[in-house]
Write a protein that holds these residues in place. Structure first.
Motif, PDB file in Angstrom:
ATOM      1  N   PHE A  84     -47.858 -82.071  -7.106  1.00  0.00           N
ATOM      2  CA  PHE A  84     -46.930 -82.275  -8.217  1.00  0.00           C
ATOM      3  C   PHE A  84     -45.784 -81.261  -8.158  1.00  0.00           C
ATOM      4  O   PHE A  84     -45.956 -80.137  -7.672  1.00  0.00           O
ATOM      5  CB  PHE A  84     -47.652 -82.137  -9.558  1.00  0.00           C
ATOM      6  CG  PHE A  84     -48.543 -83.312  -9.874  1.00  0.00           C
ATOM      7  CD1 PHE A  84     -48.003 -84.556 -10.168  1.00  0.00           C
ATOM      8  CD2 PHE A  84     -49.915 -83.180  -9.880  1.00  0.00           C
ATOM      9  CE1 PHE A  84     -48.811 -85.645 -10.459  1.00  0.00           C
ATOM     10  CE2 PHE A  84     -50.741 -84.269 -10.163  1.00  0.00           C
ATOM     11  CZ  PHE A  84     -50.180 -85.505 -10.458  1.00  0.00           C
ATOM     12  N   ILE A 105     -44.550 -85.123  -6.309  1.00  0.00           N
ATOM     13  CA  ILE A 105     -44.407 -86.198  -7.294  1.00  0.00           C
ATOM     14  C   ILE A 105     -43.413 -85.748  -8.366  1.00  0.00           C
ATOM     15  O   ILE A 105     -43.597 -84.697  -8.992  1.00  0.00           O
ATOM     16  CB  ILE A 105     -45.770 -86.575  -7.898  1.00  0.00           C
ATOM     17  CG1 ILE A 105     -46.631 -87.247  -6.811  1.00  0.00           C
ATOM     18  CG2 ILE A 105     -45.602 -87.499  -9.110  1.00  0.00           C
ATOM     19  CD1 ILE A 105     -48.037 -87.590  -7.232  1.00  0.00           C
ATOM     20  N   THR A 160     -42.152 -88.267 -10.566  1.00  0.00           N
ATOM     21  CA  THR A 160     -42.066 -89.345 -11.546  1.00  0.00           C
ATOM     22  C   THR A 160     -42.936 -88.980 -12.751  1.00  0.00           C
ATOM     23  O   THR A 160     -43.696 -88.005 -12.700  1.00  0.00           O
ATOM     24  CB  THR A 160     -42.509 -90.688 -10.918  1.00  0.00           C
ATOM     25  OG1 THR A 160     -43.708 -90.482 -10.172  1.00  0.00           O
ATOM     26  CG2 THR A 160     -41.452 -91.217  -9.982  1.00  0.00           C
ATOM     27  N   MET A 207     -46.950 -91.257  -3.713  1.00  0.00           N
ATOM     28  CA  MET A 207     -48.065 -92.074  -4.194  1.00  0.00           C
ATOM     29  C   MET A 207     -48.357 -91.893  -5.681  1.00  0.00           C
ATOM     30  O   MET A 207     -47.935 -90.926  -6.301  1.00  0.00           O
ATOM     31  CB  MET A 207     -49.324 -91.729  -3.402  1.00  0.00           C
ATOM     32  CG  MET A 207     -49.711 -90.265  -3.505  1.00  0.00           C
ATOM     33  SD  MET A 207     -51.100 -89.886  -2.430  1.00  0.00           S
ATOM     34  CE  MET A 207     -52.449 -90.069  -3.587  1.00  0.00           C
ATOM     35  N   TYR A 208     -49.086 -92.844  -6.178  1.00  0.00           N
ATOM     36  CA  TYR A 208     -49.502 -92.839  -7.586  1.00  0.00           C
ATOM     37  C   TYR A 208     -51.025 -93.026  -7.579  1.00  0.00           C
ATOM     38  O   TYR A 208     -51.527 -94.014  -7.039  1.00  0.00           O
ATOM     39  CB  TYR A 208     -48.770 -93.975  -8.302  1.00  0.00           C
ATOM     40  CG  TYR A 208     -49.326 -94.379  -9.650  1.00  0.00           C
ATOM     41  CD1 TYR A 208     -49.711 -93.426 -10.589  1.00  0.00           C
ATOM     42  CD2 TYR A 208     -49.430 -95.726  -9.990  1.00  0.00           C
ATOM     43  CE1 TYR A 208     -50.202 -93.809 -11.825  1.00  0.00           C
ATOM     44  CE2 TYR A 208     -49.916 -96.120 -11.229  1.00  0.00           C
ATOM     45  CZ  TYR A 208     -50.302 -95.151 -12.142  1.00  0.00           C
ATOM     46  OH  TYR A 208     -50.796 -95.524 -13.357  1.00  0.00           O
ATOM     47  N   ALA A 209     -51.724 -92.044  -8.122  1.00  0.00           N
ATOM     48  CA  ALA A 209     -53.184 -92.063  -7.998  1.00  0.00           C
ATOM     49  C   ALA A 209     -53.816 -91.348  -9.180  1.00  0.00           C
ATOM     50  O   ALA A 209     -53.128 -90.671  -9.936  1.00  0.00           O
ATOM     51  CB  ALA A 209     -53.589 -91.357  -6.716  1.00  0.00           C
ATOM     52  N   SER A 210     -55.116 -91.480  -9.323  1.00  0.00           N
ATOM     53  CA  SER A 210     -55.807 -90.768 -10.397  1.00  0.00           C
ATOM     54  C   SER A 210     -57.262 -90.544 -10.019  1.00  0.00           C
ATOM     55  O   SER A 210     -57.705 -90.974  -8.954  1.00  0.00           O
ATOM     56  CB  SER A 210     -55.745 -91.580 -11.692  1.00  0.00           C
ATOM     57  OG  SER A 210     -56.733 -92.586 -11.646  1.00  0.00           O
ATOM     58  N   TYR A 226     -43.883 -97.883  -7.387  1.00  0.00           N
ATOM     59  CA  TYR A 226     -45.101 -97.847  -6.582  1.00  0.00           C
ATOM     60  C   TYR A 226     -45.646 -99.263  -6.451  1.00  0.00           C
ATOM     61  O   TYR A 226     -45.720 -99.991  -7.445  1.00  0.00           O
ATOM     62  CB  TYR A 226     -46.151 -96.953  -7.227  1.00  0.00           C
ATOM     63  CG  TYR A 226     -45.673 -95.522  -7.392  1.00  0.00           C
ATOM     64  CD1 TYR A 226     -45.687 -94.648  -6.314  1.00  0.00           C
ATOM     65  CD2 TYR A 226     -45.193 -95.058  -8.610  1.00  0.00           C
ATOM     66  CE1 TYR A 226     -45.236 -93.330  -6.454  1.00  0.00           C
ATOM     67  CE2 TYR A 226     -44.742 -93.752  -8.759  1.00  0.00           C
ATOM     68  CZ  TYR A 226     -44.767 -92.889  -7.669  1.00  0.00           C
ATOM     69  OH  TYR A 226     -44.318 -91.601  -7.807  1.00  0.00           O
ATOM     70  N   LYS A 260     -51.989 -82.844 -20.931  1.00  0.00           N
ATOM     71  CA  LYS A 260     -51.428 -84.041 -21.556  1.00  0.00           C
ATOM     72  C   LYS A 260     -51.674 -83.927 -23.051  1.00  0.00           C
ATOM     73  O   LYS A 260     -52.789 -84.123 -23.512  1.00  0.00           O
ATOM     74  CB  LYS A 260     -52.134 -85.295 -21.033  1.00  0.00           C
ATOM     75  CG  LYS A 260     -52.004 -85.491 -19.525  1.00  0.00           C
ATOM     76  CD  LYS A 260     -52.758 -86.719 -19.086  1.00  0.00           C
ATOM     77  CE  LYS A 260     -52.539 -87.048 -17.628  1.00  0.00           C
ATOM     78  NZ  LYS A 260     -53.248 -86.187 -16.688  1.00  0.00           N
TER      79      LYS A 260
END
Ligand code: AMP
Length: 617
Positions: free
Chosen positions: A220, A301, A303, A326-329, A349, A456
């Protein structure tokens, strides 16, 4: 079955991506069938599907859920119950997510097999990068990667962040060395649990090998900026190590030390002087290009909530492309950016259809969306775990290939690891299609108003924290009349700023709260104490979040804020004070009325989370 290809075989990788995206609908149906067939006899699916495996019944009976619904199952597994309550394959570990539930980290189930899926996903990134950037095989990547300490659940399962798990796995440590994954950081420095030693050693190795570095990055943007800040504080010592060929004594992690010494072979006064010259410059603008002159891009990242760091990254990077790959969790890996060199604001993505079964819950684009708030079709997104309730949400969801360009959705996943129709909490917007696979812009995390690193904070969390803290003002004869917040990313690390309008209760003539500093500092601290585990960890342990600040504004400021919002098109009837400020213009309204600012002087309480045995075990 995951298609196999050699990661450095760009052509095969791109062909596989074409096949996956062209056949997205069929692959999704197969993925669902495989998940249902494998797990038909789990307690969870049995309860809804009675052993059947058809897609229609799945959609009719299995509810769309959130974490609180599945938490009891996770806790039972953590306490030693057999994994087959949710997954036919043994759950081998739990991933601690950056989301929290009841103030504690959420835990996502995972299996051994999942590491193959992640490796497959990572391998797909290489062909895309090679397509757009030539010559990457001629050098190394300075990626600053870190692990976090892990904990054990009461039954001994490891519980750790997904990346910690991946870096510790043989999939990472025994990766085939090819053009894409030769890093300047020896694995031992990545796997060092002490984040300071890890950071120091990784930067040192990156500086020594500066002429070979073709790309730099971290996961990040916030982590990468932290590394730059660390460099700002430590470049003299790093240069002294390079000049003398001796590693600082405080690097005591044996493995780390040995690995670094293999790179720091001999004194290099010329290199040390070059780096000192660059770092000693009063301006650090373009420092990345100066220190790593062959770098072609910065991979971080940027975004979602990380977009706030783009301006400062642009300064340090001197105009290098910022690449969000990439977009991941923790739940699963989702999507890949097929156009890695696109402007951060245009990043989309493409969800990879064999990663999981994806569904989408439409969300209304209310007028609040411009304030980065999305309502979920008016329904609060909690569905009782009871198929008879036949929740409307379950009916509204659409399949991956059926989403519409321009529409907003909340992502719902059914994974290979025991999550069924689970709401991830992310809001995405469809920007287009690549073959039959939709592409999504990450809009926001549902319900998150503030985020600096992996924290968050929701509007609810903020309200609770402010409510706790404002009590401290009341005995002094002051009351809080309005508040809002702002994530200030201009400093490193960034920090939360709250704007408070306060009023003297018994003395209406007094608006100057100058005699309040101690109470205000205590309020800052109280807010931090009330924020969740991940915030407090970032603040106290990782030091990835700076001290919370309260800026007191003069009376009438929130009226001026309302006037400003109405002038920008908000409707009078629907106006609500925005609880988080995102626009420059709105921020200026507040900033011009600040009469005092106060910082938290103490670190909040935090200690490593140990899962207590749950009452159900
Ligand atoms: P975690 O479960 O702690 O790994 O956090 C995963 C969450 O991080 C996702 O659900 C998103 O909210 C956020 N995230 C991950 N990748 C991206 C990305 N590329 N852009 C924006 N947000 C992201």
């Amino acid at each position: 079955m995951l298609p196999s290809f050699h990661p450095s075989d760009t052509e095969s990788g791109l062909r596989i991506l074409e096949e996956l995206t062209s056949d997205a609908g069929r692959i999704q149906r197969e993925v669902l069938e495989e998940i249902l067939t494998r797990n038909a006899s789990t307690d969870y699916l049995q309860g809804f599907m009675c052993g059947r495996v058809d897609e229609e019944l799945f959609k009719e009976r299995v509810p769309v859920v959130d974490y609180d619904d599945i938490k009891p199952y996770i806790e039972r597994i953590a306490n030693g119950e057999c994994s087959d309550i949710i997954s036919a394959q043994p759950i081998s570990e739990l991933y601690t997510s950056s989301g929290t539930s009841g103030g504690q980290p959420k835990m996502m189930p995972s299996t051994e097999e999942e590491l193959d899926r992640k490796t497959f996903f990572y391998n797909l990134l290489m062909p895309i990068m090679n397509k757009y950037v030539k010559g990457l095989e001629e050098g190394k990547a300075m990626y600053l990667l870190f692990i976090k300490p892990e904990i054990s659940t009461p039954c001994g399962l490891p519980a750790r962040p997904v990346l910690t798990s991946y870096y510790k796995s043989e999939h990472f440590r025994k990766r085939p060395h090819n053009s894409y994954n030769v890093y300047t950081s020896p694995d031992e420095t990545i796997l060092c649990e002490d984040s300071r030693q890890s950071m120091y050693c990784q930067l040192l190795c990156g500086l020594i090998q500066r002429d070979e570095v073709l790309r730099v990055g971290a996961i990040f943007a916030s982590a990468f900026l932290r590394a730059i800040k660390f460099l700002e504080h430590n470049w003299r010592e790093l240069c002294s190590n390079i000049r003398t060929g001796r590693l600082s004594d405080w690097i005591v992690d044996r493995n780390c030390r040995d690995a670094v010494l293999l790179i720091l072979e001999k004194p290099d006064p010329v290199l040390a002087s070059t780096i000192e010259r660059e770092c000693g410059n009063s301006s650090w603008e373009g420092i990345i290009r100066k220190l790593w002159p062959r770098t072609k891009y910065v991979e971080v990242i940027v975004t979602g909530s990380m977009a706030q760091y783009i301006p400062i990254l642009e300064i340090y990077s001197g105009g290098l492309p910022l690449v969000s790959t990439m977009y991941a969790s923790s739940e699963c890996y989702f999507g890949i950016n097929f156009k890695p060199l696109s402007d951060p604001s245009d990043v989309s993505y493409t969800l990879i259809p064999n990663m999981a079964y994806f569904e989408f819950l439409p969300v209304e684009k209310g007028d609040e969306l411009t304030n980065h708030k999305v309502r979920c079709n008016g329904t609060r997104c909690r569905t009782p775990l009871n198929a008879d309730n036949d929740p409307p949400e379950a009916k509204a969801v659409v399949d991956l290939v059926d989403v519409k360009v321009g529409n907003y959705y909340e992502l719902v996943v059914t994974t290979f690891n025991g999550l069924y129709r689970y709401k991830v909490g992310d809001i995405l917007m469809v920007t287009g299609f690549h073959n039959a696979a939709p592409q999504f812009r990450f809009v926001q995390r549902q319900n998150v108003v503030l985020s600096i690193d992996t924290d968050k904070t929701s509007e609810e969390d903020l309200l609770k924290a402010v409510t706790d803290a404002k009590c401290l003002l009341e005995p002094l004869g002051y009351i809080l009349t309005e508040y809002t917040s702002y994530a200030d990313a201009s400093s490193i690390p960034g920090h939360y700023v709250l704007y408070w309008e306060i009023k003297a209760k018994d003395r209406p003539d007094r608006t100057d709260p100058a005699d309040l500093p101690v109470a205000m500092e205590e309020c800052c601290h109280r807010v931090e104490e009330s924020l969740d585990y991940i915030y407090r960890r970032g603040r106290k342990k990782d030091r990835s979040i700076g001290a919370l600040e309260i800026r007191v504004v003069e009376e009438g400021t929130f009226d001026a804020l309302m006037d400003h919002c109405l002038s920008q098109g908000s409707s009078v009837n629907q106006y609500k004070t925005p609880r988080c400020i995102k626009s420059e213009g709105t921020l200026r309204v507040l900033e011009s009325r600040v009469v005092g600012n106060y910082f938290s002087k103490k670190l909040p309480h935090w200690e490593p989370y140990n899962m207590p045995p749950s009452s159900s075990s």
